[in-house]
Enzyme design. Sequence first.
Site, PDB file in Angstrom:
ATOM      1  N   HIS A  82       0.816  -1.226   0.000  1.00 52.81           N
ATOM      2  CA  HIS A  82       0.000   0.000   0.000  1.00 52.81           C
ATOM      3  C   HIS A  82       0.845   1.269   0.000  1.00 52.81           C
ATOM      4  O   HIS A  82       0.339   2.351  -0.276  1.00 52.81           O
ATOM      5  CB  HIS A  82      -0.931   0.010   1.217  1.00 52.81           C
ATOM      6  CG  HIS A  82      -2.028  -1.007   1.125  1.00 52.81           C
ATOM      7  ND1 HIS A  82      -3.331  -0.688   0.848  1.00 52.81           N
ATOM      8  CD2 HIS A  82      -2.010  -2.358   1.233  1.00 52.81           C
ATOM      9  CE1 HIS A  82      -4.069  -1.780   0.814  1.00 52.81           C
ATOM     10  NE2 HIS A  82      -3.293  -2.816   1.047  1.00 52.81           N
TER      11      HIS A  82
ATOM     12  N   ASP B 164       3.540   9.506  -0.767  1.00 51.30           N
ATOM     13  CA  ASP B 164       2.283   8.844  -0.441  1.00 51.30           C
ATOM     14  C   ASP B 164       2.040   7.747  -1.460  1.00 51.30           C
ATOM     15  O   ASP B 164       2.103   8.008  -2.664  1.00 51.30           O
ATOM     16  CB  ASP B 164       1.142   9.883  -0.532  1.00 51.30           C
ATOM     17  CG  ASP B 164       0.080   9.710   0.531  1.00 51.30           C
ATOM     18  OD1 ASP B 164      -0.128   8.567   0.963  1.00 51.30           O
ATOM     19  OD2 ASP B 164      -0.540  10.721   0.912  1.00 51.30           O
TER      20      ASP B 164
END
Length: 510
Positions: A201, A408
Amino acid sequence: MKKTADAPGEPSRPPPELGVGVGVGPGVALAARAGHNGTAGRHRFVVVASRLPVDRTESPDGEAQWRPSPGGLVSALEPVMRESGGVWIGWSGDAGPAPGPFTANDLDLVGIGLSADQVRDYYEGFCNATLWPLYHDVIAPPEFHRRWWDAYVTVNRSFAQAAVDQAAPGATIWVHDYQLQLVPQMVREQRGDVRIGFFNHIPFPGYEIFAQLPWRRQVVNGLLGADLLGFQRRSDATNFLRACRRAAGLVTRGATVRVGDREIRAAAFPISIDAEGLEQIARRESVRKRSAEIRLALGEPDTVLLGVDRLDYTKGIPVRLRAYGELLREGRLGPRVVLVQVASPSRERVGAYRVLRDVVEREVSRINGEYAEVGSAPVNYLHQSFPREEMAALYLAADVMLVTSLRDGMNLVAKEYVACRYDESGAVVLSEFTGAADELSGAFLINPHDIDGVKDAIVRAAAISPADARRRMRLMRRRVREHDVAYWARSFLGTLAGEPVRSYGGSGRA
Ligand code: GDG
């Protein structure tokens, strides 16, 4: 012990509830194959994630109870789990003995136990103070401790053993995220018959950074127990393939790596949200009313800027505050502007997070001290978690969404804002260093290290014409609606099912 802060993909409490329909992919309908060691379980689909999709609470008489805590991941995978008799293996978030197998909300779950020492060394240590900063381009200095690594190996082994115990012959096992990178190989050693997928992720760093990890070879080998490795961006997959060559001396061909007679694929599968479900929430009368109330409470400003982040140093909150403070000083946003910053509490026991909180709160006070008038403050800072309806109301109330992450993996917040803007108004200022930047072509892209560039983008986004906003928002909304979380789960599981697994006679494309 107090519940520790959230893990990626399982956001802060209360998490967003993103109900979604995912058809059963071919990945969960695999025929049983020979190759297991005779101790196989009964589940044809096994999810292994650091956290369970439920929270532990206690009844007044002290008995443990489980409350659903549906995040995006659980909502995406729940339909597949139900249709295929799946099981979810994870940690409850509390130190203590393993809850073991149980059923909650009609889902089969297996709770892994972590001792207080393992929470400190594995979770707060190796996961949050070694891997998290390392994989986010060393924004904070990673710490390397052999005791933390030992705990990582031990905890990964208990997750892997639970997966081995639960998986039926020929089952599909989907392992999630950086906390569990050794699980694929640990399962593979015991079970040649299963199909294993892994999804990361967070970013996978460039080799010069990854190479700092004293256990880089072990991590690469751990991941290579999988048949398919999914990453958020193509560059993450490329970085991983390079690590295979450099850290493990393997040969890669295109998107594949060969290990003995097995061929492993690494590719991008950008995660997303339940765009339709979130839009339905945003369209509710009560949510629209609440959004008007929010603007009223803010003093009916001309422009509302919004930031929504876990309070994490990867999110670039200080950058945003600095840019905003300078814009106020220069008067470039006009007098009637407000920034609402939701900074949900996260990992409060880890040192770097406590430091960040001080930095952010000092800067907020400074800006408010200098520019507030009695009864109105230019920054509304909310160190809290809100229900998803309140989040949707905030997205509706904001003219400009600010996402200034230094790094991110994806950033779901940017996609959530877009999903809520059903009237096609609003603008997004988005860091280039997010996975979302690859997809949201209608955003104002920024380099968060370039403060002047960030300031210019905020000014342009705040002054956007309705026609330009509509054009940009339409582009972004189309992308988010077509590539939602159901699409993500389907494409990953479909690719996993189509991969050849040569060691036990599979065939198909590489
Ligand atoms: C990791 C990766 C990747 C936040 N505050 C509240 C709240 N949230 C929700 C948001 C959003 C989620 O938390 C945060 O997701 P992000 O993607 O923005 O960031 P991380 O938590 O760092 O997630 C990231 C993600 O995993 C998925 O793969 O995109 O790159 O770092 O959904 O809405 N939700 C509610 N109240 C809050 O106060 N209800």
